[in-house]
Structure formats: C-alpha cells, structure tokens
Design an enzyme around this catalytic site. Structure first.
Site, mmCIF file in Angstrom:
data_model
loop_
_atom_site.group_PDB
_atom_site.id
_atom_site.type_symbol
_atom_site.label_atom_id
_atom_site.label_comp_id
_atom_site.label_asym_id
_atom_site.label_seq_id
_atom_site.Cartn_x
_atom_site.Cartn_y
_atom_site.Cartn_z
ATOM 1 C CE LYS A 20 40.945 46.193 52.564
ATOM 2 N NZ LYS A 20 40.729 46.496 51.142
ATOM 3 N NE ARG A 94 35.077 47.919 54.275
ATOM 4 C CZ ARG A 94 35.489 47.153 53.281
ATOM 5 N NH1 ARG A 94 35.341 47.509 52.040
ATOM 6 N NH2 ARG A 94 36.034 45.984 53.519
ATOM 7 N NE ARG A 133 39.474 39.546 44.864
ATOM 8 C CZ ARG A 133 39.264 40.534 45.724
ATOM 9 N NH1 ARG A 133 40.084 40.724 46.729
ATOM 10 N NH2 ARG A 133 38.246 41.350 45.547
ATOM 11 N NE ARG A 166 35.190 39.390 47.273
ATOM 12 C CZ ARG A 166 35.822 40.296 47.994
ATOM 13 N NH1 ARG A 166 36.932 39.978 48.640
ATOM 14 N NH2 ARG A 166 35.385 41.530 48.083
ATOM 15 N NE ARG A 177 34.296 45.441 46.442
ATOM 16 C CZ ARG A 177 35.055 44.425 46.064
ATOM 17 N NH1 ARG A 177 34.719 43.712 45.010
ATOM 18 N NH2 ARG A 177 36.128 44.104 46.734
HETATM 19 P P1 AP5 Z 1 43.392 41.031 48.148
HETATM 20 O O1 AP5 Z 1 44.422 40.635 49.142
HETATM 21 O O2 AP5 Z 1 42.225 40.127 47.944
HETATM 22 O O3 AP5 Z 1 42.908 42.537 48.384
HETATM 23 P P2 AP5 Z 1 41.978 43.157 49.480
HETATM 24 O O4 AP5 Z 1 42.495 44.531 49.741
HETATM 25 O O5 AP5 Z 1 41.838 42.233 50.642
HETATM 26 O O6 AP5 Z 1 40.646 43.248 48.622
HETATM 27 P P3 AP5 Z 1 39.141 43.034 48.932
HETATM 28 O O7 AP5 Z 1 38.445 43.155 47.582
HETATM 29 O O8 AP5 Z 1 38.893 41.774 49.707
HETATM 30 O O9 AP5 Z 1 38.820 44.250 49.818
HETATM 31 P P4 AP5 Z 1 37.482 44.932 50.000
HETATM 32 O O10 AP5 Z 1 37.887 45.863 51.060
HETATM 33 O O11 AP5 Z 1 36.804 45.538 48.860
HETATM 34 O O12 AP5 Z 1 36.474 43.719 50.291
HETATM 35 P P5 AP5 Z 1 36.047 43.014 51.626
HETATM 36 O O13 AP5 Z 1 36.102 41.558 51.408
HETATM 37 O O14 AP5 Z 1 36.743 43.603 52.797
HETATM 38 O O15 AP5 Z 1 44.172 41.229 46.766
HETATM 39 C C1 AP5 Z 1 43.475 41.518 45.572
HETATM 40 C C2 AP5 Z 1 44.067 40.721 44.415
HETATM 41 O O16 AP5 Z 1 45.400 41.171 44.166
HETATM 42 C C3 AP5 Z 1 44.211 39.231 44.699
HETATM 43 O O17 AP5 Z 1 43.966 38.507 43.532
HETATM 44 C C4 AP5 Z 1 45.659 39.059 45.160
HETATM 45 O O18 AP5 Z 1 46.166 37.757 44.889
HETATM 46 C C5 AP5 Z 1 46.349 40.120 44.327
HETATM 47 N N1 AP5 Z 1 47.459 40.727 45.037
HETATM 48 C C6 AP5 Z 1 47.494 41.067 46.354
HETATM 49 N N2 AP5 Z 1 48.664 41.634 46.660
HETATM 50 C C7 AP5 Z 1 49.355 41.672 45.489
HETATM 51 C C8 AP5 Z 1 50.636 42.185 45.146
HETATM 52 N N3 AP5 Z 1 51.413 42.741 46.077
HETATM 53 N N4 AP5 Z 1 51.033 42.093 43.867
HETATM 54 C C9 AP5 Z 1 50.242 41.507 42.931
HETATM 55 N N5 AP5 Z 1 49.012 41.020 43.184
HETATM 56 C C10 AP5 Z 1 48.594 41.098 44.451
HETATM 57 O O19 AP5 Z 1 34.510 43.497 51.752
HETATM 58 C C11 AP5 Z 1 33.506 43.038 50.859
HETATM 59 C C12 AP5 Z 1 32.192 43.770 51.119
HETATM 60 O O20 AP5 Z 1 31.738 43.549 52.468
HETATM 61 C C13 AP5 Z 1 32.251 45.301 51.020
HETATM 62 O O21 AP5 Z 1 32.129 45.740 49.688
HETATM 63 C C14 AP5 Z 1 31.033 45.705 51.899
HETATM 64 O O22 AP5 Z 1 29.834 45.514 51.211
HETATM 65 C C15 AP5 Z 1 31.102 44.697 53.024
HETATM 66 N N6 AP5 Z 1 31.913 45.188 54.158
HETATM 67 C C16 AP5 Z 1 33.116 44.673 54.567
HETATM 68 N N7 AP5 Z 1 33.602 45.368 55.617
HETATM 69 C C17 AP5 Z 1 32.696 46.341 55.882
HETATM 70 C C18 AP5 Z 1 32.646 47.394 56.821
HETATM 71 N N8 AP5 Z 1 33.644 47.592 57.714
HETATM 72 N N9 AP5 Z 1 31.573 48.239 56.813
HETATM 73 C C19 AP5 Z 1 30.559 48.066 55.957
HETATM 74 N N10 AP5 Z 1 30.545 47.072 55.018
HETATM 75 C C20 AP5 Z 1 31.603 46.227 54.965
#
Ligand code: AP5
Length: 259
Positions: A20, A94, A133, A166, A177
């Site tokens: 994402k 989410r 990552r 992270r 997660r």
């Molecule tokens: P990346 O782009 O980092 O993936 P992502 O989907 O953004 O992953 P996240 O882990 O950031 O999502 P998440 O939803 O768990 O965490 P968030 O930070 O939102 O890509 C992943 C890896 O793959 C990278 O190394 C990248 O380089 C590689 N990659 C990407 N695309 C690729 C491709 N096409 N091919 C090959 N490799 C590729 O949330 C963190 C925490 O915050 C949550 O756990 C929760 O506790 C809290 N939180 C956040 N939002 C909310 C909410 N709305 N409600 C409640 N709690 C929340």
C-alpha cells in the site's frame, strides 16, 4: 484546484505488507495527488510523544488496532485541509466501523469515496517481503533489499539518514497483524462491494426491474471497487497506473512520457 465532481477519493486496501505504502508513493510521484498513511501518522505521533502517540505506542507494537474514534480524529485532522485535492488513504479505514465513520464524514463534505483498490497479494509473498523491508521513519519511505533497494545500503536516498527496521515487523507480531487483518479489516471488502453496487452509474431510462431512485445517482458519485492481483513487483503497478491515469492529472514537471 480539482473540479469538486471529479476529485479522486481513493482507499488503498490490502494486507499488511501488500505494498500500500510503496504504490501510494509511486502515485504521488507521478500524479497530482496526496497520500495519507495512518501507520506513518501514528509513528510520527509516537516519536513526538503526543497524547495519541502515548496511546498508540503499545498497541502498534503489539500489532493491534487503535479505537475507531481515535483513528477518525487522526485522519480527519489531515483530510479537512485537503478538500479540493485528489487523495489516497493508506491504512484507513481498517474496520467496518471506520468505513462507516469515513463515509459519514465525506458525505458532509459532499465528496464521497470514488475508488477502492484492493491489493491482492498471497500471504507467503508478503511474509518474505517483510523480512527485507527497511524504512526511513521520519518520512515513511520504504525500501526492500531486492525490490527497491536504497542507493547506498542502509541509508535513505533523499536525506542520507540511516534506515531502521519497524518494531512491529518481527515474525511474531507480523503474524498477529495478518490475523487481525482477516478478523477486522477484510469484512470491509464486503462493505465496499455493497456500496459500489448501490452507487453504480445506471442507464438514464429505467428498465422494469429498476427502482426509480437508482437513476438519481449522479455519475460523479459512483464508487468503483477494483481488485488488483499479482505477486511480482510491477504487475500491480501497471494495473493501478491505468486506473488512476484516467482520473488524475500528472504532477507538474513529471518528466515521463506523455499520455
Ligand atoms: P509496503 O509498501 O511497506 O506495504 P504496506 O501495505 O504499506 O505495509 P504496512 O506493513 O505498512 O501496512 P500495515 O497496514 O500493516 O501497517 P501500517 O503502517 O498501516 O511494502 C511492504 C514491503 O514489500 C516493502 O519492503 C516494499 O519495499 C516491498 N514491496 C512493496 N511492493 C512490492 C512489490 N510490488 N514487489 C516486491 N516488493 C514489494 O500500520 C501500522 C500499525 O498502526 C497497525 O498495525 C495498527 O496498530 C496501527 N494502525 C494503522 N492504521 C490504523 C487504523 N486505521 N486503525 C487502527 N489502527 C491502525
């Protein structure tokens, strides 16, 4: 300023690690569009030790979700400054509750969601990506040692500052997660699928089976739910780029080939 009726309101939906953040960043680079990542916002709050940050620290570290009302405040405090801009939400909503709160908020503003992109990436692919990552915490820039490595190993391309892992990217928390995604987040797909069916643009002349109110939906308020599948690096980008190209102008000074 974008024409109110044509403003892109995009939710980037997908499992943790589906890409994402990476894909949103690519769109922001190419198009006149902004992205808000709730994960990045929370990590900023945690670093700055704000009230939200103090509440979030433990919850994020455990891979659990913050309460819906807290997240709505975090998001709307940003969204309310972007009323005339095209935007992407990465990591929000989410839960179905967050989806409902967001819809109610956007309804008041008169610019409902227009596109939900569901990134469909197999679990095993995601798990292997996460171990590779690395992130630049202050900016949220994300790298992967094989897919998009930094120019200099271990350092951010733009600032030269060190990259880190992270704290919630270890295998045990990541598994939690993923479980949380299936339990709380995946049901949102059904929610958006129903909304998209209701908000489909229909022909101007009613067929005998159509309810007259369905015809009143203005085309600018239709919602498209699109699933993009792929496990290799650029499969998804090509599909996503095609979807957004029709809806948003390019960023000024984007040097790439014209449409
Ligand atoms: P990346 O782009 O980092 O993936 P992502 O989907 O953004 O992953 P996240 O882990 O950031 O999502 P998440 O939803 O768990 O965490 P968030 O930070 O939102 O890509 C992943 C890896 O793959 C990278 O190394 C990248 O380089 C590689 N990659 C990407 N695309 C690729 C491709 N096409 N091919 C090959 N490799 C590729 O949330 C963190 C925490 O915050 C949550 O756990 C929760 O506790 C809290 N939180 C956040 N939002 C909310 C909410 N709305 N409600 C409640 N709690 C929340």
């Amino acid at each position: 300023r974008a024409d109110q009726g044509k403003i892109l309101r995009l939710v980037m939906f997908g499992k943790p690690g589906a890409g994402k953040g990476t894909l949103s960043a690519r769109l922001v680079k190419k198009y006149d569009i902004l992205s808000i990542s709730t994960g990045d916002l929370l990590r900023q709050h945690i670093q700055e030790r704000t009230e939200v940050g103090r509440q979030a620290e433990e919850i994020v570290a455990q891979g659990k979700l913050l309460p819906d009302a807290v997240m709505l405040k975090v998001v709307t405090s940003k969204l309310d400054h972007l009323r005339n801009k095209h935007w992407i939400l990465d990591g929000f909503p989410r839960t179905v509750g967050q989806g409902e709160l967001l819809d109610a908020h956007l309804k008041k503003q008169g610019t409902p969601l227009s596109l939900v992109v569901n990134l469909d990436v197999p679990d095993d692919v995601i798990l292997s990506r996460i171990s590779d990552r690395w992130v630049h915490l202050p900016s949220g820039r994300v790298y992967n040692l094989s897919y998009n490595p930094p120019k200099v190993d271990g350092f951010d391309d733009e600032t030269g500052e060190p990259l880190t892992k992270r704290p919630d990217d270890n295998p045990e928390i990541f598994a939690r997660r993923l479980t949380q995604f299936y339990a709380s987040t995946k049901p949102l797909l059904e929610y958006y699928s129903t909304a998209a069916q209701k908000r489909t643009r229909l022909p101007r002349v009613a067929t005998p089976n159509q309810h007259p109110h369905q015809l009143a939906f203005p085309p600018a308020h239709t919602l498209l739910l699109k699933t993009l599948s792929g496990s290799t690096s650029d499969e998804i980008w090509v599909q996503l780029d095609a979807l957004v190209r029709e809806r948003v102008p390019r960023a000024e000074g984007d040097p790439r080939e014209s449409r």
